[in-house]
Design a protein around this motif. Structure first.
Motif, PDB file in Angstrom:
ATOM      1  N   THR A 276      78.764-112.680 -42.083  1.00  0.00           N
ATOM      2  CA  THR A 276      79.680-111.741 -41.438  1.00  0.00           C
ATOM      3  C   THR A 276      80.309-112.370 -40.201  1.00  0.00           C
ATOM      4  O   THR A 276      81.521-112.232 -39.968  1.00  0.00           O
ATOM      5  CB  THR A 276      78.925-110.450 -41.077  1.00  0.00           C
ATOM      6  OG1 THR A 276      78.268-109.966 -42.248  1.00  0.00           O
ATOM      7  CG2 THR A 276      79.863-109.395 -40.554  1.00  0.00           C
TER       8      THR A 276
ATOM      9  N   ALA B  67      86.908-107.442 -36.314  1.00  0.00           N
ATOM     10  CA  ALA B  67      85.807-106.972 -35.479  1.00  0.00           C
ATOM     11  C   ALA B  67      86.099-105.560 -34.993  1.00  0.00           C
ATOM     12  O   ALA B  67      87.247-105.203 -34.743  1.00  0.00           O
ATOM     13  CB  ALA B  67      85.621-107.911 -34.300  1.00  0.00           C
ATOM     14  N   ASP B  68      85.034-104.753 -34.874  1.00  0.00           N
ATOM     15  CA  ASP B  68      85.200-103.408 -34.312  1.00  0.00           C
ATOM     16  C   ASP B  68      85.322-103.472 -32.792  1.00  0.00           C
ATOM     17  O   ASP B  68      85.930-102.617 -32.169  1.00  0.00           O
ATOM     18  CB  ASP B  68      84.002-102.524 -34.676  1.00  0.00           C
ATOM     19  CG  ASP B  68      83.818-102.411 -36.171  1.00  0.00           C
ATOM     20  OD1 ASP B  68      84.829-102.549 -36.886  1.00  0.00           O
ATOM     21  OD2 ASP B  68      82.681-102.198 -36.622  1.00  0.00           O
TER      22      ASP B  68
ATOM     23  N   LEU C 160      84.252-113.082 -39.509  1.00  0.00           N
ATOM     24  CA  LEU C 160      84.966-112.560 -38.334  1.00  0.00           C
ATOM     25  C   LEU C 160      85.737-113.696 -37.665  1.00  0.00           C
ATOM     26  O   LEU C 160      86.859-113.511 -37.201  1.00  0.00           O
ATOM     27  CB  LEU C 160      83.969-111.963 -37.332  1.00  0.00           C
ATOM     28  CG  LEU C 160      83.346-110.617 -37.706  1.00  0.00           C
ATOM     29  CD1 LEU C 160      82.206-110.272 -36.755  1.00  0.00           C
ATOM     30  CD2 LEU C 160      84.402-109.517 -37.671  1.00  0.00           C
TER      31      LEU C 160
ATOM     32  N   LYS D 126      80.432-105.439 -35.358  1.00  0.00           N
ATOM     33  CA  LYS D 126      80.990-105.109 -36.666  1.00  0.00           C
ATOM     34  C   LYS D 126      80.015-104.201 -37.401  1.00  0.00           C
ATOM     35  O   LYS D 126      78.817-104.491 -37.491  1.00  0.00           O
ATOM     36  CB  LYS D 126      81.205-106.381 -37.483  1.00  0.00           C
ATOM     37  CG  LYS D 126      81.731-106.148 -38.879  1.00  0.00           C
ATOM     38  CD  LYS D 126      83.185-105.716 -38.845  1.00  0.00           C
ATOM     39  CE  LYS D 126      83.672-105.259 -40.204  1.00  0.00           C
ATOM     40  NZ  LYS D 126      85.034-104.721 -40.143  1.00  0.00           N
TER      41      LYS D 126
ATOM     42  N   ASP E 259      87.119-106.128 -45.581  1.00  0.00           N
ATOM     43  CA  ASP E 259      86.526-104.800 -45.351  1.00  0.00           C
ATOM     44  C   ASP E 259      87.483-103.674 -45.680  1.00  0.00           C
ATOM     45  O   ASP E 259      88.591-103.915 -46.127  1.00  0.00           O
ATOM     46  CB  ASP E 259      85.997-104.637 -43.927  1.00  0.00           C
ATOM     47  CG  ASP E 259      86.991-105.026 -42.866  1.00  0.00           C
ATOM     48  OD1 ASP E 259      86.725-104.889 -41.682  1.00  0.00           O
ATOM     49  OD2 ASP E 259      88.085-105.521 -43.235  1.00  0.00           O
TER      50      ASP E 259
END
Ligand SMILES: Nc1ncnc2c1ncn2[C@@H]1O[C@H](COP(=O)(O)OP(=O)(O)O)[C@@H](O)[C@H]1O
Ligand SMILES: [Mg+2]
Lengths: 375, 309
Positions: B50, B61-62, B54, B17, A375
């Motif tokens: 996704t 990850a957010d 992760l 995410k 990302d």
């Protein structure tokens, strides 16, 4: 698995080597590109063209006409073809068959002997200034002496006695052979293609084909991927330098007046600049197409504003300002300086530090932009 | 191997995410026991790939977190990579290198001792020995998948993350692929495998179903079917195609599809479904209620997703 591992770097290099060896494009690019460019630019470009086709329209077949024609031919710039009339000659000029039309008026010889100082018309196709520039300069120096040998003594022009003399020493390339200027510059141009374009493509290819995802999921570190991608192209660049120098010296008679070691060292810095730029491009581009376009974007000003094709000092200030930022501008000067002028450390230093600064700045940006994740 | 939590190979909570403004994983919690084959299901774009990225540290990850093989997802990602074998959804090896060369590259990156022996072992095990010198780009789909699996297994990972490993592969190759997965699970490897094939889902110890980046249901195939509370009727006879076309538009019918010589209709309410069949009139079909199957349930869930999104 922290930090740098030589073993993983070697694994990367081994893989890159296998891929490069298997790709016919790599061999073509390493060997054929320099050769083709050398022969194209080395033989085809001539900023001081000679033997230009010239139409001769003469209504006066006298000894003076023969003197004038002979003097023209002796300059080496003109090859004369007789045309029956001024109209036919002008047509040939318009068509581009000839670049000059020389008209010798009827009664030329008689007018000369009478001391009338008749005029001879020379028309030049000045649409391309480079094509006719040197030839016209040679022409203007001609009239004082061309007929001297056959003139009666009283008509010979008094020997001009200017108040001071000019002694012109044309240094480094006295015969003004364009190849001597172009070929050393080609080293920098070819290195730009093979290192800048190829690295940015090589790294973007991993991203585009998805293999980057695999690489990132394995324990290899970014710096190892980076070096693994870059080192083969440094090697490739040096192979090309060797090849170009060999052909330059043997085929084009380029002198090597300075230190080859110094040249190789300075070019190493230039390669570093290109690799940093290529790597930065590859981090910005998502596809090979985009990487190619970015590289193209850098390549055009490199050709135009660096002084490779056109004299740097002849460019307007803004263009020189851009050119001064391009590593190739400095690499060109270093190549020409070391090969033609025998420059040493002190002379190339002003061109070394701007490249070092460039490599540092762009390299930092590239490392910052490199993503260790997807990302 | 670090084995702090003996029970769970994957234990993550509340993962989030976003890509730009789009939230792709939205509070996902997932537990997978060691040695389990966990089927990862969900429509296209539901966030399976996704999530897998992760888990192996390819994406950060957010929010949320947890452990993978007892290692912290955020802080110990590099160590997790050494213990995980990740097979990407898209074939991502070097097509201009041979099978053996690709494997050699992977083995050397992992720093395996005895590279050559490790490669021969894995080639024999996956049945690739005959193709060791073929260019990876020239392999057919099924062999490509095998090669990718072989590359994941080289370093003997404790956890396999397989992202749609059998997409586009023929039935025989799929069956053999799954036989291998079961063999490996029997040796103690944990497997998280995403798939769109229901027969494969039924071969998992447990399935989790993802929609919109959230876990919707999980459990064994039977548990998932029961939890859906779906009612299914089946009809036999001539004219089932026409009946299916009419039934699809009637209220109470969620799906109506022909399988071979049988028509299956499914809905949430028995009464409504029966009424719909009633409205068909006398079509010469014989109806009976049957047990819902996993595919009925998933089509039902996929539809629910389309309606809410
Ligand atoms: N790198 C990315 N950038 C932006 N959007 C992404 C990225 N990766 C995935 N997505 C989006 O996230 C959603 C979930 O994708 P994905 O996890 O690949 O789903 P699945 O594997 O279940 O089909 C999709 O809508 C996809 O478009
Ligand atoms: Mg996916």
């Amino acid at each position: 698995m922290s930090g740098f591992s030589l073993r993983r770097l070697l694994a990367m290099l081994h893989k890159e080597w296998r891929q490069m060896r298997r790709d016919p494009g790599t061999i073509g690019l390493t060997v054929m590109l320099p050769l083709i460019q050398l022969f194209l630019f080395g033989f085809a470009i001539n900023a001081n063209p000679r033997h230009l086709p010239t139409a001769l329209v003469s209504a006066d077949h006298s000894i003076y006409e023969r003197d004038l024609v002979g003097a023209l031919q002796n300059t080496g710039y003109f090859t004369l073809h007789r045309y029956p009339s001024a109209a036919a000659a002008d047509e040939a000029l318009a068509r581009g068959d000839v670049l000059f039309v020389l008209e010798i008026p009827p009664g030329f010889a008689r007018a000369v002997t009478r001391g009338d100082k008749p005029e001879v018309l020379m028309e030049a196709d000045a649409s391309d200034p480079v094509a006719v520039g040197s030839a016209t300069a040679a022409l203007l120096a001609l009239n004082a002496t061309a007929l001297a040998r056959d003139l009666p003594p009283d008509l010979r022009a008094p020997v001009p006695a200017p108040p001071f003399g000019i002694v012109l020493h044309q240094l480094y390339n006295p015969e003004q052979i364009t190849a001597l200027n172009i070929v050393p510059g080609l080293i920098a141009v070819i290195l730009t293609i093979s290192t800048l374009v190829m690295t940015s493509l090589a790294i973007t290819r991993e991203r585009e084909t998805g293999t980057m995802e695999n690489l990132l999921a394995m324990p290899v570190r970014p710096v190892e991927v980076m070096l693994g991608k870059i080192i083969p192209y440094v090697g490739l660049g040096y192979v090309q330098i060797g090849l170009i120098l060999l052909v330059s010296v043997t085929v084009f008679g380029i002198p090597v007046r300075g230190s080859v070691v110094l040249l190789l060292g300075a070019l190493g810095l230039f390669i570093a600049c290109n690799l940093a730029m290529g790597f930065a491009f590859s981090t910005m581009a998502r596809t090979q197409m985009q990487a190619q376009q970015l590289a193209q974007f850098a390549f055009l000003p490199s050709m135009m504003l660096s002084g490779f094709l056109f004299p740097f000092e002849g460019m307007p200030a803004w263009a020189r300002a851009i050119g001064a930022w391009l590593p190739i501008t400095h690499a060109l000067r270093i190549c020409r300086g070391i090969l033609l002028k025998g420059n040493g450390w002190a002379e190339i230093w002003p061109d070394l530090w701007p490249m070092a600064l460039f490599a540092l700045i762009v390299g930092t940006i590239a490392v910052r932009l490199y993503r260790e994740t997807l990302d | 191997m670090s084995a702090a939590a003996p029970g769970l190979a994957i234990d993550v909570h509340d993962l989030r995410k976003s890509f730009g403004a789009r939230r792709v994983i939205d509070g996902l919690s997932l537990q997978v026991a060691r040695g389990e084959i966990c089927g990862f299901l969900g429509g296209n774009g539901s966030g399976k790939t996704t999530t897998i990225r992760l888990l192996c540290g390819l994406l950060r990850a957010d929010g949320g977190g947890g452990t993978c093989l007892g290692l912290d997802l955020l802080r110990e990602a590099p160590r997790i990579r050494l213990l995980v074998g990740y097979m990407t959804q898209r074939f991502s090896f070097y097509t201009d290198l041979t099978v053996a060369e690709n494997l050699e590259f992977v083995a050397r990156l992992y720093g395996l001792s005895g590279v050559r022996r490790a490669i021969e072992e894995v080639l024999a095990r996956i049945g690739l020995a005959g193709r060791r010198d073929q260019l990876a780009g020239e392999l057919s789909g099924g062999w490509k998948q095998r090669m990718a699996l072989a590359a994941c297994l080289l370093h003997r990972p404790a956890l396999l993350l397989l992202d749609e490993p059998t997409a586009g592969v023929d039935a025989k190759a799929r069956r053999e692929f799954w036989d291998m997965i079961h063999e490996m699970a029997a040796e103690g490897m944990t497997v998280l495998v995403s798939t769109h094939y229901m027969d494969e889902a039924e071969r998992c110890h447990r399935v989790v179903y993802l929609a919109g980046g959230r876990l919707v249901v999980q459990g064994t195939a039977d548990e998932v079917v029961r939890a859906a509370r779906l009612v299914t009727f089946e009809a036999n006879g001539t004219g089932i195609e026409q009946a299916a076309a009419r039934l699809r538009h009637l209220p109470g019918v969620e799906t109506a599809a022909v399988f071979g010589r049988a028509l299956r209709v499914a809905g949430m309410e028995r009464a409504a479904l029966a009424a719909a069949i009633e409205r068909l009139g006398d079509s010469g079909l014989t109806w009976q209620e049957v047990e819902p199957r996993l595919d009925d349930v998933f089509i039902h869930m996929l539809q629910g997703q389309e309606e809410t999104s």
